[in-house]
Design a protein around this motif. Structure first.
Motif, PDB file in Angstrom:
ATOM      1  N   LYS B  53     -15.067 -40.902  78.386  1.00  0.00           N
ATOM      2  CA  LYS B  53     -15.860 -40.293  79.481  1.00  0.00           C
ATOM      3  C   LYS B  53     -15.353 -40.757  80.851  1.00  0.00           C
ATOM      4  CE  LYS B  53     -19.956 -41.876  78.393  1.00  0.00           C
ATOM      5  NZ  LYS B  53     -19.707 -42.753  77.248  1.00  0.00           N
ATOM      6  N   THR B  54     -15.209 -42.104  80.997  1.00  0.00           N
ATOM      7  CA  THR B  54     -14.814 -42.640  82.306  1.00  0.00           C
ATOM      8  C   THR B  54     -13.409 -42.176  82.676  1.00  0.00           C
ATOM      9  OG1 THR B  54     -16.253 -44.522  81.960  1.00  0.00           O
ATOM     10  CG2 THR B  54     -14.578 -44.778  83.641  1.00  0.00           C
ATOM     11  N   ILE B  57     -13.714 -38.711  83.904  1.00  0.00           N
ATOM     12  CA  ILE B  57     -14.272 -38.678  85.264  1.00  0.00           C
ATOM     13  C   ILE B  57     -13.207 -39.106  86.278  1.00  0.00           C
ATOM     14  CG2 ILE B  57     -15.937 -39.781  86.810  1.00  0.00           C
ATOM     15  CD1 ILE B  57     -17.907 -39.829  84.441  1.00  0.00           C
ATOM     16  N   GLU B  91     -20.063 -46.059  87.221  1.00  0.00           N
ATOM     17  CA  GLU B  91     -21.038 -46.733  86.354  1.00  0.00           C
ATOM     18  C   GLU B  91     -21.361 -48.134  86.880  1.00  0.00           C
ATOM     19  OE1 GLU B  91     -19.818 -47.154  82.305  1.00  0.00           O
ATOM     20  OE2 GLU B  91     -21.658 -48.189  81.735  1.00  0.00           O
ATOM     21  N   ASP B 167     -22.329 -41.452  86.984  1.00  0.00           N
ATOM     22  CA  ASP B 167     -22.057 -42.182  85.744  1.00  0.00           C
ATOM     23  C   ASP B 167     -23.176 -43.203  85.551  1.00  0.00           C
ATOM     24  OD1 ASP B 167     -20.814 -43.101  83.521  1.00  0.00           O
ATOM     25  OD2 ASP B 167     -18.920 -43.649  84.494  1.00  0.00           O
ATOM     26  N   GLU B 168     -24.009 -43.003  84.571  1.00  0.00           N
ATOM     27  CA  GLU B 168     -25.163 -43.863  84.282  1.00  0.00           C
ATOM     28  C   GLU B 168     -26.006 -44.118  85.539  1.00  0.00           C
ATOM     29  OE1 GLU B 168     -26.253 -44.607  81.454  1.00  0.00           O
ATOM     30  OE2 GLU B 168     -24.554 -44.384  80.095  1.00  0.00           O
ATOM     31  N   SER B 198     -23.342 -38.428  83.338  1.00  0.00           N
ATOM     32  CA  SER B 198     -22.807 -39.130  82.185  1.00  0.00           C
ATOM     33  C   SER B 198     -23.747 -40.284  81.880  1.00  0.00           C
ATOM     34  CB  SER B 198     -21.411 -39.663  82.538  1.00  0.00           C
ATOM     35  OG  SER B 198     -20.946 -40.489  81.511  1.00  0.00           O
ATOM     36  N   THR B 199     -24.348 -40.253  80.726  1.00  0.00           N
ATOM     37  CA  THR B 199     -25.314 -41.316  80.392  1.00  0.00           C
ATOM     38  C   THR B 199     -25.425 -41.476  78.879  1.00  0.00           C
ATOM     39  OG1 THR B 199     -27.612 -42.008  80.608  1.00  0.00           O
ATOM     40  CG2 THR B 199     -27.233 -39.656  80.624  1.00  0.00           C
TER      41      THR B 199
END
Lengths: 404, 309
Positions: B53-54, B57, B91, B167-168, B198-199
């Motif tokens: 995910k990261t 991103i 995040e 992110d989160e 994104s979580t």
């Protein structure tokens, strides 16, 4: 305002507002001020006292009875050492010395004092020396010859150009002051600026602001803004230090003030000084940035940067050797080696002339190194800035640089 | 009820990711993923830790480059200009400790291309919105953790981005601040902005997102409308709270009694509608009748579990 200018402004203002920066900017002139104060106090203590001082002597050799007044010191003759000793104990005299019968053949003179000291005070030494010399020469030579024997050498050196004419710059310690001070300031500016750069990058890595920055600007903009912003802040610091120098020198003793008047500041000193300052700072700034990128914390980064800043300082360690042998091949090597070049050139300029080819090579090597390290830094910067908590090995960084 | 803005066919997509791959040290971290984000939608990017995910991103943010594939933001290839269109909340995050709240917002807004005067009015507007105008001159290091997180969130939206990547965003937030951030996210969607969320908190994805993309071990494993995905993974069952005697029901193959409710598992040919009609016909007093949809969390576990088998 473009993004590089925004980062430049942010880094500059952030750096000059730091407590550490303000303290360092003020502390260097303050330390110099303190040094001058200490010098005055110490020299005041060791200076001959204004009131007349009495030193006793016992002339067992005979013939030492003239010239008993030496400035503020009066030499008082005694018949025996016991008499002189009694006068010393009763504080009539400060000390006494005995010229033994065999003085002419041995030169030995015994000195008696109640002071504990490492070395006799210079004023006392001079007074006794002159007293002995003048008495020895009295009546044997014309006064002018005797005066020459007292001070036989008053050396005046004239430096000639290649065509045999008197050179416009005559060198000497006066000329050494500017490059010497400049090289010291360059070293300080390099160390502080690279520390600020590393601390800034370390903070941004630790609080992850680096991700927001890299998602807003390019690596090139970020690096350029940072290096120039902190560099100009470092320059401001140096300007403050340099600007405070005349004030400090005025406060210094008159002898230093007189010496300062002998300083010449030819245009090429200033131009080369600025060129090497800028190139030197840029080289260490890009090195610091690349180390900041691969170091997990600013503390670890500073330890690695020290490996590079030590060579920068190293020419200062061997300054006395440089003064004696300014054209030794080792110095030519240090002039061309990029890490030592800025400081080596600065201090060599004050001692001797540097051939143009050496300066050209040195500047070219520095410029190539700056561009090379900058390109490498841009390559590793993006990847390693995002790797938190781990530092890549040298092999990994090299393979990264080669592969791109 | 989510109010997804109408997506016109001719409208430019906020984000297009096509066949993107990325490897680090011969390990494929992102493997041929493709998805789109439409204007005015909240898009969930979900997946277990280390799924990619990261990295995805960071590729959207142009912090790292994909090895292959194409990423377009509002129809344009990634460039320094597209960076200004995106707001990003990483995040793990922080702020310049020595800067004030207002200075932080203005600096980030200026880096994102917002003109000074507009940045100031926008920062004031946002600080007023979260009731922090009085704290604008406080240094970030003086803020409480919750306040600091809110300010970090504001740095992602201060420059009025058209695509916001969070992110989160709710990590370590108390319920009050969580609600505040949710409100702002929904407001942004209402203004036609696209939000990528994104979580790991599946309940928040269910609550906020219109569509989701699930990534596992670098590969896309789920993609589409949340309701469609839930329908795809639905067990044919209903939840029932009632008073009286239920008795045998045609088409119900199994019953699970939970606290205060009963889940009726239906056979393949029976619809929830048919069962409800039968219950009404029997005159049973019904307090709750709900067609069961599996929680996204279960779907997540099911998909990840299947992929790891």
């Amino acid at each position: 305002m473009n993004k590089t200018s925004l980062i430049f402004r942010h880094e500059f203002l952030n750096t000059v507002r730091r407590t550490g920066f303000i303290v360092m900017t003020l502390i260097v002139p303050l330390i110099a001020l303190l040094g001058i104060g200490v010098y005055h106090v110490v020299s005041g203590i060791s200076k001959p006292v204004e009131e007349a001082e009495k030193i006793g002597y016992v002339d067992e050799a005979g013939g030492f009875d003239q010239f008993t007044s030496q400035g503020n010191i009066t030499l008082v003759p005694f018949q025996t050492p016991d008499e002189a000793n009694n006068a010393l104990v009763s504080n009539d005299i400060k000390e006494y010395f005995v010229i033994p019968p065999d003085y002419i053949s041995t030169g030995v003179v015994s000195r008696y004092t109640m002071q504990k000291e490492l070395y006799p005070p210079p004023a006392t030494m001079t007074a006794i020396n002159t007293f002995l010399l003048k008495n020895l020469l009295a009546g044997q030579l014309p006064a002018s010859t005797a005066a020459r024997i007292e001070a036989p050498l008053n050396l005046v050196t004239v430096t000639l150009t290649a065509t045999g004419e008197v050179a416009p710059e005559q060198g000497g310690f006066g000329n050494f002051v500017f490059p010497g001070v400049f090289s010291l300031l360059l070293v300080l500016a390099i160390i502080f600026s690279s520390t600020y750069l590393l601390q800034g990058l370390g903070e941004e890595k630790e609080n992850r602001l680096i991700e927001i920055l890299l998602s807003s600007v390019s690596t090139r903009q970020l690096l350029t803004g940072k290096v120039l912003g902190i560099g100009v802040a470092g320059l401001v610091q140096v300007v403050v230090w340099v600007a405070s120098t005349p004030l400090l020198l005025n406060l210094a003793s008159s002898s230093i003030g007189g010496f300062i008047s002998t300083i010449q500041l030819p245009a090429h000193f200033l131009i080369l000084g600025i060129i090497y300052f800028v190139l030197g700072y840029l080289l260490f700034a890009v090195i610091s940035a690349s180390i900041g990128a691969i170091s997990p914390t600013s503390r670890e980064g500073q330890q690695i940067v020290a490996i590079f800043t030590l060579p920068a300082i190293s020419p200062l360690w061997f300054m006395s050797l440089l003064m004696m042998f300014p054209n030794n091949p080792a110095w030519i090597g240090l002039t061309i080696f990029p890490l030592t070049a800025p400081v080596a050139v600065m201090i060599r300029m004050g001692v001797t002339g540097i051939p143009a080819w050496q300066l050209a090579t040195s500047i070219a090597v520095l410029a190539i190194c700056i561009v090379g390290v900058l390109l490498i830094t841009i390559r590793v910067f993006r990847i390693y800035l995002l790797m938190y908590g781990k530092r890549p090995g040298l092999g990994k960084v090299l393979s990264m640089v080669l592969k791109g | 009820m989510k109010s997804k803005a109408t997506t016109k066919a001719e409208e430019i997509r906020s984000l297009e990711i096509s066949e993107v791959t990325k490897s680090f040290n011969h390990t494929r971290v992102v493997d041929d993923i493709s998805f789109d984000v439409e204007p005015g939608e909240i898009f969930g990017l979900i997946g277990p830790n280390g799924a990619g995910k990261t990295t995805t991103i960071r590729m959207i943010m142009d912090i790292i480059k994909p090895d292959t594939g194409r990423i377009r933001v509002f129809g344009k290839s990634l460039s320094e200009r597209t960076k200004d269109l995106i707001g990003y909340l990483p995040e793990e995050r922080g702020l310049y400790k020595k800067l004030s709240v207002l200075q932080s917002l203005l600096y980030i807004a200026s880096l994102k291309g917002l003109e000074n005067r507009r940045a100031l009015s926008r920062a004031n507007e946002l600080l007023e919105r979260i009731d922090m105008l009085a704290h604008q001159n406080k240094k970030n290091e003086e803020l409480s953790r919750g306040m600091s997180q809110i300010v970090q969130f504001l740095t992602a939206v201060v420059h009025e981005p058209r695509l916001i990547i969070l992110d989160e965003p709710f990590a370590n937030l108390d319920p009050v601040n969580t609600e505040l951030i949710k409100e702002i996210i929904l407001e942004q969607r209402g203004q036609g902005k696209s939000i990528i969320l994104s979580t790991h908190r599946m309940n928040e994805i269910e609550e906020l997102c219109d569509r989701v993309f699930m990534i596992n071990e670098g590969r896309g494993v789920l993609y589409g409308e949340l309701s469609e995905i839930k329908a795809r993974y639905r067990r044919n069952s209903v939840f029932l709270e009632y008073e009286g005697e239920l008795g045998e029901l045609k088409g119900v193959v199994r019953r699970h009694d939970h606290y205060g409710s009963t889940e009726l598992i239906l056979d393949k040919t029976t619809t929830p509608q048919a069962v409800l009609e039968e219950l009404i016909r029997r005159g049973l007093k019904i307090n709750r009748y709900e067609v069961s949809t599996p929680p996204l969390n279960d779907i997540f576990l099911q998909v990840v579990g299947k992929a790891n088998e």
